[in-house]
Design a protein around this motif. Structure first.
Motif, PDB file in Angstrom:
ATOM      1  N   PHE A   1     -24.294  -9.519  24.058  1.00 25.26           N
ATOM      2  CA  PHE A   1     -25.384 -10.334  23.521  1.00 25.26           C
ATOM      3  C   PHE A   1     -25.140 -10.667  22.052  1.00 25.26           C
ATOM      4  O   PHE A   1     -25.416 -11.790  21.609  1.00 25.26           O
ATOM      5  N   MET A   2     -24.632  -9.684  21.291  1.00 24.03           N
ATOM      6  CA  MET A   2     -24.353  -9.935  19.881  1.00 24.03           C
ATOM      7  C   MET A   2     -23.268 -10.986  19.706  1.00 24.03           C
ATOM      8  O   MET A   2     -23.307 -11.792  18.779  1.00 24.03           O
ATOM      9  N   LEU A   3     -22.297 -10.993  20.630  1.00 22.23           N
ATOM     10  CA  LEU A   3     -21.283 -12.051  20.590  1.00 22.23           C
ATOM     11  C   LEU A   3     -21.932 -13.395  20.894  1.00 22.23           C
ATOM     12  O   LEU A   3     -21.627 -14.401  20.234  1.00 22.23           O
ATOM     13  N   LEU A   4     -22.824 -13.415  21.868  1.00 21.16           N
ATOM     14  CA  LEU A   4     -23.546 -14.646  22.201  1.00 21.16           C
ATOM     15  C   LEU A   4     -24.392 -15.116  21.024  1.00 21.16           C
ATOM     16  O   LEU A   4     -24.465 -16.320  20.741  1.00 21.16           O
ATOM     17  N   HIS A   5     -24.996 -14.163  20.333  1.00 22.32           N
ATOM     18  CA  HIS A   5     -25.892 -14.491  19.215  1.00 22.32           C
ATOM     19  C   HIS A   5     -25.126 -15.019  17.999  1.00 22.32           C
ATOM     20  O   HIS A   5     -25.550 -15.993  17.367  1.00 22.32           O
ATOM     21  N   THR A   6     -23.999 -14.384  17.679  1.00 23.29           N
ATOM     22  CA  THR A   6     -23.277 -14.741  16.453  1.00 23.29           C
ATOM     23  C   THR A   6     -22.065 -15.635  16.694  1.00 23.29           C
ATOM     24  O   THR A   6     -21.710 -16.441  15.840  1.00 23.29           O
ATOM     25  N   ARG A   7     -21.431 -15.419  17.850  1.00 21.46           N
ATOM     26  CA  ARG A   7     -20.183 -16.133  18.212  1.00 21.46           C
ATOM     27  C   ARG A   7     -19.123 -15.980  17.114  1.00 21.46           C
ATOM     28  O   ARG A   7     -18.418 -16.928  16.772  1.00 21.46           O
ATOM     29  N   GLN A   8     -19.048 -14.759  16.577  1.00 23.52           N
ATOM     30  CA  GLN A   8     -18.099 -14.455  15.509  1.00 23.52           C
ATOM     31  C   GLN A   8     -17.049 -13.455  15.998  1.00 23.52           C
ATOM     32  O   GLN A   8     -17.311 -12.626  16.870  1.00 23.52           O
ATOM     33  N   ILE A   9     -15.869 -13.517  15.405  1.00 22.00           N
ATOM     34  CA  ILE A   9     -14.761 -12.640  15.799  1.00 22.00           C
ATOM     35  C   ILE A   9     -15.092 -11.156  15.631  1.00 22.00           C
ATOM     36  O   ILE A   9     -14.733 -10.351  16.497  1.00 22.00           O
ATOM     37  N   PRO A  10     -15.760 -10.731  14.545  1.00 21.64           N
ATOM     38  CA  PRO A  10     -16.080  -9.297  14.411  1.00 21.64           C
ATOM     39  C   PRO A  10     -16.881  -8.752  15.593  1.00 21.64           C
ATOM     40  O   PRO A  10     -16.651  -7.622  16.035  1.00 21.64           O
ATOM     41  N   GLU A  11     -17.815  -9.551  16.119  1.00 27.87           N
ATOM     42  CA  GLU A  11     -18.604  -9.097  17.270  1.00 27.87           C
ATOM     43  C   GLU A  11     -17.747  -9.056  18.533  1.00 27.87           C
ATOM     44  O   GLU A  11     -17.919  -8.175  19.380  1.00 27.87           O
ATOM     45  N   ALA A  12     -16.819  -9.998  18.649  1.00 25.73           N
ATOM     46  CA  ALA A  12     -15.898  -9.987  19.786  1.00 25.73           C
ATOM     47  C   ALA A  12     -14.997  -8.762  19.724  1.00 25.73           C
ATOM     48  O   ALA A  12     -14.676  -8.146  20.746  1.00 25.73           O
ATOM     49  N   ARG A  13     -14.593  -8.393  18.522  1.00 27.17           N
ATOM     50  CA  ARG A  13     -13.740  -7.210  18.345  1.00 27.17           C
ATOM     51  C   ARG A  13     -14.502  -5.935  18.734  1.00 27.17           C
ATOM     52  O   ARG A  13     -13.933  -5.035  19.362  1.00 27.17           O
ATOM     53  N   LYS A  14     -15.779  -5.859  18.383  1.00 24.23           N
ATOM     54  CA  LYS A  14     -16.591  -4.704  18.771  1.00 24.23           C
ATOM     55  C   LYS A  14     -16.707  -4.626  20.289  1.00 24.23           C
ATOM     56  O   LYS A  14     -16.633  -3.541  20.883  1.00 24.23           O
ATOM     57  N   LEU A  15     -16.885  -5.779  20.921  1.00 25.00           N
ATOM     58  CA  LEU A  15     -16.964  -5.833  22.379  1.00 25.00           C
ATOM     59  C   LEU A  15     -15.643  -5.407  23.004  1.00 25.00           C
ATOM     60  O   LEU A  15     -15.617  -4.685  24.008  1.00 25.00           O
ATOM     61  N   MET A  16     -14.545  -5.822  22.401  1.00 25.03           N
ATOM     62  CA  MET A  16     -13.217  -5.466  22.888  1.00 25.03           C
ATOM     63  C   MET A  16     -13.016  -3.951  22.844  1.00 25.03           C
ATOM     64  O   MET A  16     -12.592  -3.345  23.838  1.00 25.03           O
ATOM     65  N   PHE A  17     -13.340  -3.339  21.711  1.00 23.50           N
ATOM     66  CA  PHE A  17     -13.188  -1.891  21.602  1.00 23.50           C
ATOM     67  C   PHE A  17     -14.172  -1.163  22.507  1.00 23.50           C
ATOM     68  O   PHE A  17     -13.860  -0.100  23.054  1.00 23.50           O
TER      69      PHE A  17
END
Length: 287
Positions: free
Chosen positions: A251-267
């Protein structure tokens, strides 16, 4: 040839995660049988490591020219000139045959599934990566086969039952969020080689929404062991908590669409799967 180069060829960390997933599922399958044949567990680990290493070697042979274009892959042994394509091919074939033999010695279906996994990963998923985002759907199949192979390997006559399908389903749905989180982080590098792995082909709202939808789907899928009575409330509770955390990260990736949030999702994806699988095993044993 240095170990470091061989390790990059077979993608040791990725291969180890794959083997871990298969080994946990083998123990679950063994528990369903009422006993564990430890020599077969060792055969699965060695055979699975060899088969996965072979698939990765074939992948790097096919993509050797593309690996030269990406920063994260240009130091791999073939594009960097530390290993020839012929050497990699011999290693890949040797590992593939040895691994298939070991897995096939457990039962025929395990051997056939391992061959299918190599072929689908190396010769379907790999070339599709430059053609269409559908590659992720194709790649999710061999990516989710390890727990299925591990479970089937524990069956004397090799059979696929509800537990095997549940183990496959959890890893299959997880694959999409995992793949797309990585693709979001590495999209700039992927584009240098012409890879199109995000759902829409780029970092946008559509890709984020689709990733979030699959994270939603993972919530009920992760509860299947408890729903079908193969796991108790412990695995259900842990799986639900992990899935909701994973969903929040999506959801945070959907909300921000930023690489740092994608990285958190990846980890987060790296932790999600082993935790859920280990909990399924523990709960299945004590149930």
């Amino acid at each position: 040839m240095k170990w470091a180069d061989f390790s990059k060829l077979i993608k040791t960390r990725l291969t180890s995660l794959v083997v871990f997933s298969a080994s946990i599922s083998f123990l679950i399958g063994s528990r369903a049988n009422g006993h564990i044949v430890w020599i077969d567990w060792v055969k699965l680990i060695i055979g699975g490591f060899l088969v996965t290493s072979a698939a990765n070697a074939f992948n790097e042979i096919i993509e050797k020219d593309l690996d030269k274009l990406m920063k994260r892959t240009m130091d791999r042994p073939i594009p960097s000139g530390k290993m020839t394509t012929g050497q990699a091919l011999v290693l890949g074939l040797g590992m593939g045959m040895a691994g298939t033999y070991l897995l096939g010695s457990l039962n025929l279906l395990t051997g056939l599934l391992s061959v299918f996994s190599i072929l689908l990963y190396a010769f379907a998923y790999t070339p599709l990566k430059r053609k269409s985002p559908i590659a992720v759907f194709v790649g999710a199949i061999p990516g989710a086969l390890p727990p299925l192979i591990g479970y089937v390997a524990a069956q004397v006559h090799g059979r696929i039952d509800e537990i095997a399908i549940i183990l496959f389903s959890i890893q299959f749905i997880w694959q999409f969020v995992h793949f797309w989180a990585i693709a979001w982080v590495l999209d700039d590098d992927y584009k240098l080689a012409g890879f199109r792995l995000l759902p829409s082909g780029k970092r946008d709202l559509t890709s984020a929404v689709i990733t979030f939808i699959f994270a939603i789907v993972l919530v009920p899928v992760s509860l299947l062991p408890t729903i079908y009575g193969y796991g108790g409330y412990w695995v259900g509770g842990v799986s639900l908590i992990c899935s909701l955390i994973f969903l929040y990260q999506s959801f945070m990736l959907l909300h921000t669409r930023q690489i740092p949030e994608a990285r958190k999702l990846m980890f987060g994806s790296f932790f999600y799967l082993p935790v859920v699988q280990i909990m399924f095993l523990v709960d299945f044993i004590v149930k």
